[in-house]
Design a protein around this motif. Structure first.
Motif, PDB file in Angstrom:
ATOM      1  N   TYR A  74     -26.383 -37.133  38.203  1.00  0.00           N
ATOM      2  CA  TYR A  74     -27.231 -37.875  37.269  1.00  0.00           C
ATOM      3  C   TYR A  74     -28.107 -38.888  38.010  1.00  0.00           C
ATOM      4  O   TYR A  74     -29.333 -38.944  37.820  1.00  0.00           O
ATOM      5  CB  TYR A  74     -26.342 -38.589  36.245  1.00  0.00           C
ATOM      6  CG  TYR A  74     -27.102 -39.328  35.168  1.00  0.00           C
ATOM      7  CD1 TYR A  74     -27.374 -38.717  33.950  1.00  0.00           C
ATOM      8  CD2 TYR A  74     -27.539 -40.640  35.362  1.00  0.00           C
ATOM      9  CE1 TYR A  74     -28.067 -39.398  32.951  1.00  0.00           C
ATOM     10  CE2 TYR A  74     -28.239 -41.311  34.378  1.00  0.00           C
ATOM     11  CZ  TYR A  74     -28.500 -40.690  33.176  1.00  0.00           C
ATOM     12  OH  TYR A  74     -29.190 -41.362  32.196  1.00  0.00           O
ATOM     13  N   PHE A  75     -27.474 -39.694  38.879  1.00  0.00           N
ATOM     14  CA  PHE A  75     -28.234 -40.722  39.594  1.00  0.00           C
ATOM     15  C   PHE A  75     -29.215 -40.101  40.596  1.00  0.00           C
ATOM     16  O   PHE A  75     -30.308 -40.636  40.802  1.00  0.00           O
ATOM     17  CB  PHE A  75     -27.282 -41.680  40.312  1.00  0.00           C
ATOM     18  CG  PHE A  75     -26.549 -42.618  39.397  1.00  0.00           C
ATOM     19  CD1 PHE A  75     -27.231 -43.442  38.522  1.00  0.00           C
ATOM     20  CD2 PHE A  75     -25.159 -42.675  39.410  1.00  0.00           C
ATOM     21  CE1 PHE A  75     -26.560 -44.309  37.669  1.00  0.00           C
ATOM     22  CE2 PHE A  75     -24.472 -43.539  38.571  1.00  0.00           C
ATOM     23  CZ  PHE A  75     -25.173 -44.354  37.696  1.00  0.00           C
ATOM     24  N   ARG A 103     -27.236 -49.037  30.999  1.00  0.00           N
ATOM     25  CA  ARG A 103     -28.349 -49.498  31.838  1.00  0.00           C
ATOM     26  C   ARG A 103     -27.795 -50.459  32.882  1.00  0.00           C
ATOM     27  O   ARG A 103     -27.167 -51.460  32.543  1.00  0.00           O
ATOM     28  CB  ARG A 103     -29.410 -50.199  31.000  1.00  0.00           C
ATOM     29  CG  ARG A 103     -30.640 -50.681  31.776  1.00  0.00           C
ATOM     30  CD  ARG A 103     -31.659 -51.206  30.778  1.00  0.00           C
ATOM     31  NE  ARG A 103     -32.872 -51.680  31.419  1.00  0.00           N
ATOM     32  CZ  ARG A 103     -33.100 -52.962  31.733  1.00  0.00           C
ATOM     33  NH1 ARG A 103     -32.183 -53.880  31.460  1.00  0.00           N
ATOM     34  NH2 ARG A 103     -34.236 -53.334  32.291  1.00  0.00           N
ATOM     35  N   LYS A 110     -30.896 -37.428  40.258  1.00  0.00           N
ATOM     36  CA  LYS A 110     -32.103 -37.044  39.516  1.00  0.00           C
ATOM     37  C   LYS A 110     -32.941 -38.267  39.173  1.00  0.00           C
ATOM     38  O   LYS A 110     -34.174 -38.225  39.203  1.00  0.00           O
ATOM     39  CB  LYS A 110     -31.715 -36.291  38.247  1.00  0.00           C
ATOM     40  CG  LYS A 110     -31.213 -34.874  38.493  1.00  0.00           C
ATOM     41  CD  LYS A 110     -30.929 -34.148  37.186  1.00  0.00           C
ATOM     42  CE  LYS A 110     -30.468 -32.716  37.433  1.00  0.00           C
ATOM     43  NZ  LYS A 110     -30.185 -31.994  36.170  1.00  0.00           N
ATOM     44  N   LYS A 111     -32.277 -39.380  38.837  1.00  0.00           N
ATOM     45  CA  LYS A 111     -33.003 -40.609  38.519  1.00  0.00           C
ATOM     46  C   LYS A 111     -33.822 -41.083  39.715  1.00  0.00           C
ATOM     47  O   LYS A 111     -34.993 -41.462  39.587  1.00  0.00           O
ATOM     48  CB  LYS A 111     -32.027 -41.703  38.088  1.00  0.00           C
ATOM     49  CG  LYS A 111     -31.429 -41.520  36.707  1.00  0.00           C
ATOM     50  CD  LYS A 111     -32.470 -41.769  35.619  1.00  0.00           C
ATOM     51  CE  LYS A 111     -31.872 -41.698  34.243  1.00  0.00           C
ATOM     52  NZ  LYS A 111     -32.890 -41.914  33.186  1.00  0.00           N
ATOM     53  N   ILE A 142     -31.649 -49.175  36.660  1.00  0.00           N
ATOM     54  CA  ILE A 142     -31.535 -47.718  36.561  1.00  0.00           C
ATOM     55  C   ILE A 142     -30.688 -47.348  35.352  1.00  0.00           C
ATOM     56  O   ILE A 142     -29.719 -48.032  35.015  1.00  0.00           O
ATOM     57  CB  ILE A 142     -30.908 -47.136  37.862  1.00  0.00           C
ATOM     58  CG1 ILE A 142     -30.942 -45.611  37.854  1.00  0.00           C
ATOM     59  CG2 ILE A 142     -29.489 -47.653  38.072  1.00  0.00           C
ATOM     60  CD1 ILE A 142     -30.539 -44.986  39.197  1.00  0.00           C
ATOM     61  N   SER A 154     -37.520 -42.724  38.396  1.00  0.00           N
ATOM     62  CA  SER A 154     -37.277 -43.523  37.190  1.00  0.00           C
ATOM     63  C   SER A 154     -36.367 -44.713  37.488  1.00  0.00           C
ATOM     64  O   SER A 154     -36.186 -45.577  36.625  1.00  0.00           O
ATOM     65  CB  SER A 154     -36.667 -42.655  36.081  1.00  0.00           C
ATOM     66  OG  SER A 154     -35.475 -42.039  36.511  1.00  0.00           O
ATOM     67  N   ALA A 155     -35.782 -44.755  38.683  1.00  0.00           N
ATOM     68  CA  ALA A 155     -35.069 -45.961  39.118  1.00  0.00           C
ATOM     69  C   ALA A 155     -36.105 -46.950  39.638  1.00  0.00           C
ATOM     70  O   ALA A 155     -36.975 -46.586  40.421  1.00  0.00           O
ATOM     71  CB  ALA A 155     -34.063 -45.621  40.219  1.00  0.00           C
TER      72      ALA A 155
END
Length: 371
Positions: free
Chosen positions: A165-166, A296, A168-169, A289, A174-175
């Protein structure tokens, strides 16, 4: 995605939107985990892996729509054996934690500690993560990195699911990250965006980057001057809008204001006289993030001792800026102000590039004389 091909044929994969910007070695770890890192590195080094028909390095980044050619076979990844940590290492690991959530551990990495191991590097964050793998708890996983001499916020995932998940962020940008830096001198333009493509500098073995307008990968950094100490130094907020290797360091140097202590990109000009530390003054101050389950994560990392001492020595008040990335956008300016700022920024940038070219010319002349 498929695994190892029992037919032993060459495989081709198209990079998806979710993988845009991911490093090649991490793409393999995500989609072909049965192939070990050593094999990926050897394939890249010998040209057996191709991206759109071209050779690539294991740490090159992929873009949506590219075609990755994977040769047949590949040694399975070897499970990593747990290491035995001493009391001092366990104490250091625990002291770095500034936030613990069900999905992540957020660390404040000290300067001088590498994120991952390598030749001659035995002490690093990845090794210390074994301190958190007690009992049934899975071993946390790195999902992004900081340079060895950069301090600050470093997030590690607590489970394989949260790691994906992270990852991909971070890959999708998007982070949001805000860095603090002390730089030599003061930029003429107090805020703006540095848009300068970066590439590996030839002859450095990939250990150094440089601005390459024609062949570099896109790289953009937003910056703002928070405060200044006369003309001697400035305190900047930096927000990387892309994630290239050494991006903030190269961009500050290209602006004509290297980060204090960054001799690699600023040379002798990167050091201030007096009581200012010669260590690098680049700190990952804040990370915002999204996390699994709608959580969040928004964390701030305290400054290391040398950075805090330099701030005090230069008369900077840390309370003057604690901007979240959402607060980091510059205020609206009139069209005339924007044009003046753009002209000043372009002038500063051209001046820095001329200085860089002259420096390379002097180095080339020096090498020639030595021959």
């Amino acid at each position: 995605m498929t695994g190892a091909d029992p037919g032993g044929s060459v495989r081709q994969f198209e990079v998806s939107a979710d993988d845009d910007g991911i490093r090649l070695d991490r793409w393999f770890k995500r989609h072909l985990p049965q192939i070990g890192f050593a094999t990926v590195s050897r394939w890249a080094r010998t040209g057996q892996i191709r991206v759109d028909g071209r050779r690539v390095a294991a740490d090159d980044r992929l873009a949506k729509g590219q075609i990755v050619r994977v040769p047949p076979g590949g040694a399975p990844a070897t499970p990593r054996a747990a290491v035995s940590l001493g009391p001092e290492e366990r104490e250091l690991a625990a002291a770095m934690v500034i936030r613990a959530t069900p999905s992540a551990l957020v660390l404040n990495k000290p300067p001088g500690l590498a994120t991952q191991g390598g030749t001659g590097t035995k002490r690093h964050v990845d090794r210390l993560l074994d301190a958190f793998a007690e009992g049934e708890a899975p071993r946390p996983r790195l999902v992004h990195r900081l340079d060895k001499d950069t301090s600050g916020v470093l997030l590690v995932a607590r489970t394989p699911g949260s790691a994906a998940y992270f990852a991909k962020k971070f890959a999708s940008r998007s982070a949001r990250k805000v860095y603090w830096a002390l730089v030599v001198g003061v930029p003429d333009v107090p805020e703006g965006t540095i848009d300068a493509p970066l590439a590996k500098q030839p002859g450095t073995g990939g250990e150094k980057m440089h601005v390459d307008e024609s062949g570099g990968q896109p790289a953009r950094t937003r910056y703002r001057v928070v405060d200044r100490a006369g003309k001697r130094a400035a305190w900047l907020e930096l927000e990387p809008l892309t994630g290239r290797t050494h991006q903030l360091r190269v961009h500050c140097a290209a602006l004509g204001h290297p980060i204090v202590g960054d001799g690699k990109y600023g040379g002798a000009d990167a050091f201030l006289t007096g009581a200012i530390s010669r260590k690098m003054h680049l700190h990952a101050r804040r990370l915002v993030i999204g996390a699994p389950g709608g959580e969040r994560i928004d964390v701030v990392a305290d400054l290391p001792d040398h950075f805090a001492a330099s701030m005090e020595q230069l008369g900077f008040d840390p309370g003057a800026s604690d901007a979240a990335p959402s607060d980091f956008s510059p205020p609206p300016r009139s069209p005339e102000d924007q044009k003046r700022a753009a002209r000043a920024h372009a002038k500063t940038y051209r001046k820095a590039r001329r200085g860089e070219r002259r420096g390379r010319g002097r180095q080339a002349g020096h090498r020639e004389r030595r021959r």
